[in-house]
Structure formats: C-alpha cells, structure tokens
Motif scaffolding. Sequence first.
Motif, PDB file in Angstrom:
ATOM      1  N   ARG A  61      46.921  48.861  36.499  1.00  0.00           N
ATOM      2  CA  ARG A  61      46.315  48.513  37.787  1.00  0.00           C
ATOM      3  C   ARG A  61      47.291  47.719  38.642  1.00  0.00           C
ATOM      4  N   LEU A  62      47.296  48.056  39.930  1.00  0.00           N
ATOM      5  CA  LEU A  62      48.210  47.403  40.863  1.00  0.00           C
ATOM      6  C   LEU A  62      47.430  46.889  42.069  1.00  0.00           C
ATOM      7  N   THR A  63      47.605  45.620  42.374  1.00  0.00           N
ATOM      8  CA  THR A  63      46.970  45.000  43.537  1.00  0.00           C
ATOM      9  C   THR A  63      48.052  44.448  44.458  1.00  0.00           C
ATOM     10  N   ALA A  64      47.933  44.752  45.745  1.00  0.00           N
ATOM     11  CA  ALA A  64      48.860  44.209  46.741  1.00  0.00           C
ATOM     12  C   ALA A  64      48.151  43.099  47.518  1.00  0.00           C
ATOM     13  N   CYS A  65      48.769  41.935  47.572  1.00  0.00           N
ATOM     14  CA  CYS A  65      48.219  40.808  48.326  1.00  0.00           C
ATOM     15  C   CYS A  65      49.087  40.572  49.565  1.00  0.00           C
ATOM     16  N   VAL A  66      48.443  40.555  50.715  1.00  0.00           N
ATOM     17  CA  VAL A  66      49.170  40.395  51.982  1.00  0.00           C
ATOM     18  C   VAL A  66      48.621  39.169  52.700  1.00  0.00           C
ATOM     19  N   ASP A  67      49.438  38.147  52.821  1.00  0.00           N
ATOM     20  CA  ASP A  67      49.034  36.927  53.524  1.00  0.00           C
ATOM     21  C   ASP A  67      49.293  37.022  55.025  1.00  0.00           C
ATOM     22  N   LYS A  68      50.404  37.685  55.405  1.00  0.00           N
ATOM     23  CA  LYS A  68      50.786  37.692  56.824  1.00  0.00           C
ATOM     24  C   LYS A  68      50.912  39.104  57.390  1.00  0.00           C
ATOM     25  N   VAL A  69      51.856  39.883  56.846  1.00  0.00           N
ATOM     26  CA  VAL A  69      52.090  41.201  57.445  1.00  0.00           C
ATOM     27  C   VAL A  69      52.609  42.195  56.408  1.00  0.00           C
ATOM     28  N   ALA A  70      52.082  43.408  56.472  1.00  0.00           N
ATOM     29  CA  ALA A  70      52.599  44.553  55.712  1.00  0.00           C
ATOM     30  C   ALA A  70      52.487  45.745  56.646  1.00  0.00           C
ATOM     31  N   ALA A  71      53.468  45.881  57.517  1.00  0.00           N
ATOM     32  CA  ALA A  71      53.422  46.918  58.543  1.00  0.00           C
ATOM     33  C   ALA A  71      54.526  47.934  58.298  1.00  0.00           C
ATOM     34  N   SER A  72      54.317  49.145  58.804  1.00  0.00           N
ATOM     35  CA  SER A  72      55.303  50.207  58.711  1.00  0.00           C
ATOM     36  C   SER A  72      55.754  50.382  57.256  1.00  0.00           C
ATOM     37  N   GLY A  73      57.061  50.126  56.959  1.00  0.00           N
ATOM     38  CA  GLY A  73      57.533  50.261  55.584  1.00  0.00           C
ATOM     39  C   GLY A  73      56.813  49.325  54.632  1.00  0.00           C
ATOM     40  N   GLY A  74      56.386  48.157  55.128  1.00  0.00           N
ATOM     41  CA  GLY A  74      55.609  47.228  54.303  1.00  0.00           C
ATOM     42  C   GLY A  74      54.275  47.829  53.907  1.00  0.00           C
ATOM     43  N   TYR A  75      53.649  48.561  54.838  1.00  0.00           N
ATOM     44  CA  TYR A  75      52.392  49.221  54.502  1.00  0.00           C
ATOM     45  C   TYR A  75      52.630  50.423  53.592  1.00  0.00           C
ATOM     46  N   MET A  76      53.779  51.089  53.743  1.00  0.00           N
ATOM     47  CA  MET A  76      54.122  52.180  52.831  1.00  0.00           C
ATOM     48  C   MET A  76      54.100  51.687  51.389  1.00  0.00           C
ATOM     49  N   MET A  77      54.568  50.451  51.187  1.00  0.00           N
ATOM     50  CA  MET A  77      54.522  49.853  49.853  1.00  0.00           C
ATOM     51  C   MET A  77      53.105  49.460  49.470  1.00  0.00           C
ATOM     52  N   ALA A  78      52.396  48.821  50.399  1.00  0.00           N
ATOM     53  CA  ALA A  78      51.054  48.310  50.089  1.00  0.00           C
ATOM     54  C   ALA A  78      50.087  49.433  49.733  1.00  0.00           C
ATOM     55  N   CYS A  79      50.215  50.595  50.396  1.00  0.00           N
ATOM     56  CA  CYS A  79      49.247  51.669  50.179  1.00  0.00           C
ATOM     57  C   CYS A  79      49.363  52.285  48.786  1.00  0.00           C
ATOM     58  N   VAL A  80      50.443  51.980  48.066  1.00  0.00           N
ATOM     59  CA  VAL A  80      50.580  52.476  46.696  1.00  0.00           C
ATOM     60  C   VAL A  80      49.573  51.806  45.768  1.00  0.00           C
ATOM     61  N   ALA A  81      49.185  50.580  46.089  1.00  0.00           N
ATOM     62  CA  ALA A  81      48.319  49.789  45.213  1.00  0.00           C
ATOM     63  C   ALA A  81      46.922  50.392  45.085  1.00  0.00           C
ATOM     64  N   ASP A  82      46.264  50.082  43.957  1.00  0.00           N
ATOM     65  CA  ASP A  82      44.866  50.501  43.762  1.00  0.00           C
ATOM     66  C   ASP A  82      43.966  49.812  44.769  1.00  0.00           C
ATOM     67  N   ARG A  83      44.313  48.587  45.131  1.00  0.00           N
ATOM     68  CA  ARG A  83      43.546  47.866  46.151  1.00  0.00           C
ATOM     69  C   ARG A  83      44.477  46.903  46.881  1.00  0.00           C
ATOM     70  N   ILE A  84      44.107  46.618  48.116  1.00  0.00           N
ATOM     71  CA  ILE A  84      44.858  45.677  48.936  1.00  0.00           C
ATOM     72  C   ILE A  84      43.952  44.500  49.264  1.00  0.00           C
ATOM     73  N   VAL A  85      44.439  43.299  48.989  1.00  0.00           N
ATOM     74  CA  VAL A  85      43.708  42.080  49.332  1.00  0.00           C
ATOM     75  C   VAL A  85      44.492  41.391  50.440  1.00  0.00           C
ATOM     76  N   ALA A  86      43.884  41.262  51.619  1.00  0.00           N
ATOM     77  CA  ALA A  86      44.598  40.716  52.774  1.00  0.00           C
ATOM     78  C   ALA A  86      43.853  39.524  53.351  1.00  0.00           C
ATOM     79  N   SER A  87      44.612  38.592  53.898  1.00  0.00           N
ATOM     80  CA  SER A  87      44.001  37.452  54.580  1.00  0.00           C
ATOM     81  C   SER A  87      43.374  37.934  55.890  1.00  0.00           C
ATOM     82  N   PRO A  88      42.417  37.175  56.444  1.00  0.00           N
ATOM     83  CA  PRO A  88      41.664  37.649  57.625  1.00  0.00           C
ATOM     84  C   PRO A  88      42.530  38.031  58.822  1.00  0.00           C
ATOM     85  N   PHE A  89      43.644  37.339  59.032  1.00  0.00           N
ATOM     86  CA  PHE A  89      44.461  37.612  60.207  1.00  0.00           C
ATOM     87  C   PHE A  89      45.762  38.335  59.874  1.00  0.00           C
TER      88      PHE A  89
END
Length: 278
Positions: free
Chosen positions: A171-199
Amino acid sequence: MEFLTEFGLFIAKTITLVVALLVIVSVVLSAAHKDKDDQGSDGELRVRKLNEKYRKLRESLQAKLRSDSERKAFEKARKKEDKAKQKAEKAKRKSGDAEEKPRPKVYVLDFDGDIKASDTDSLRRSITAVLSVAEPETDEVVIRLESGGGLVHSYGLAAAQLDRIRAKGIRLTACVDKVAASGGYMMACVADRIVASPFAILGSIGVVAQLPNFHRLLKKNDVDFEILTAGEHKRTMTVFGENTDKGRTKFLEDLEDTHVLFKEYVGERRPELDIAAV
C-alpha cells in the motif's frame, strides 16, 4: 652582478620546482578525491524510528508538565514498565511463544522536488531498501511529497520509482502539505490514496514549454547565427535562430503528444477520474 644573475636563476629554478611539485600533489589529491567520490557515489541512507521519536517527545512533555515529586514518580514508573515489558518479551522468546505474525510497519519517505526532480536518486535508493524488507500483506509506504513539477522525463522517472511499490503489492499513501502539481501530481496519482491538507494545490495535468528568442537582437547587431541539422525535425525551436511557423507547429504537436501520455498515465492510476472534466 654575476652573483645576482646566478641567484636569480637559482630562485627561478626553485620556484619552477615548487610549482611542479604543487601540480603533482594537486593531481594526486584530485585523483584520490575522485576515487573516493566514485566509491561513495551511492550516498547514504539514514533510518529513523519515528515511533521512538514521538514517544520521547511525549514523555518529555509529560515530565515537564509535572512537579518535581510527580516527575520522579513518573520516571520511576516508566522505567519499571519498560523493564517489565523487556522481561516479558525475553521470556516469550525463550519459551518460543513469540507471535508468528509480524507487526505492521509504516515506512515514511520524503520527496522535495525541484524542476529537475533531483531527489529521484535518493528516492530510488530508499525504495530499494524498503522493498527488501517490507511485507505486502501488512506494511505500508507513506511518501511526504512536495513539488510544483518540472521536466517531463525527470518526473516520469520519479513516478516510475513509486510504481515499483505498487507493483510489489504494498500500500502506498501520498501526503501533500503544500503542492503536488504537474510532475508532482504525476507522482502523487500513483498512490492508492492521497491525503492532502485543506489548502494544498494538486493537479495541473498539463504540459508547458517556454524559451526566449534573441534572433532580432542578433540581427539588429549584424550577428549571424547558423544551425546545421540532419533530419527534418531535428531542431524545431531555437533560442538564437529565426523560428518558423512550421517549427512551432511541430513543437506544439510534440507538446500535445506529451500531454496525451500524461493524461493516459493519470487515467490508468485513477480510473474513477473524469480526465476530460478535470
């Protein structure tokens, strides 16, 4: 006068000899440093037990919030509890009555991405180490990810490292506190779930390219710039030469091809996502 001439020649020879020795020493030291770099090119991994870190932090706060007498009693009780726990574990191991099922573990990795995804090599080594010990049935990997994106090929390689975790059934979880855009989101979308801060900023499934052009400046100053190529589309856009509509069209086609690949990549890992709507 003859004495001064001979003395000057002596000084010149001495300086030449010293310079030659310094050059030799410099070359030897440089080679030794290079060998050292080659031997240690894999870098190093630092492993910290986060549960121990937060346990000590909690106990430190608990101790600070107590009076001197309460703190002494607390420390005494904690040491007694730790001793009893160690004794019980030792007795269990001795009797062979230890639990067969391993305790689930969470491996936490960090990726702080720049435009070149320079942290990829460190991420690769960390994932290789984790995959050598992690259990697919019980363990999980959490990646603390921060990146606004960057070069397509660099982030494609970084995302491929995370694909290795999924391929192992962990299992893989991606945690994003600030930004995961473009190539950062390409990485994040690999995860089973993404946990992100409200902003936090996530997404930006797009491709962009930009470059200055100095052709008119060079032409104004009577400076010629030539590009010699073999192949119709070897160079489509240039910084110093004159760009053509044909070159721009081909460059835009390449960008669109990359965009299609990006959307397909996200769609495969987020099948429930409406790519067109996003």
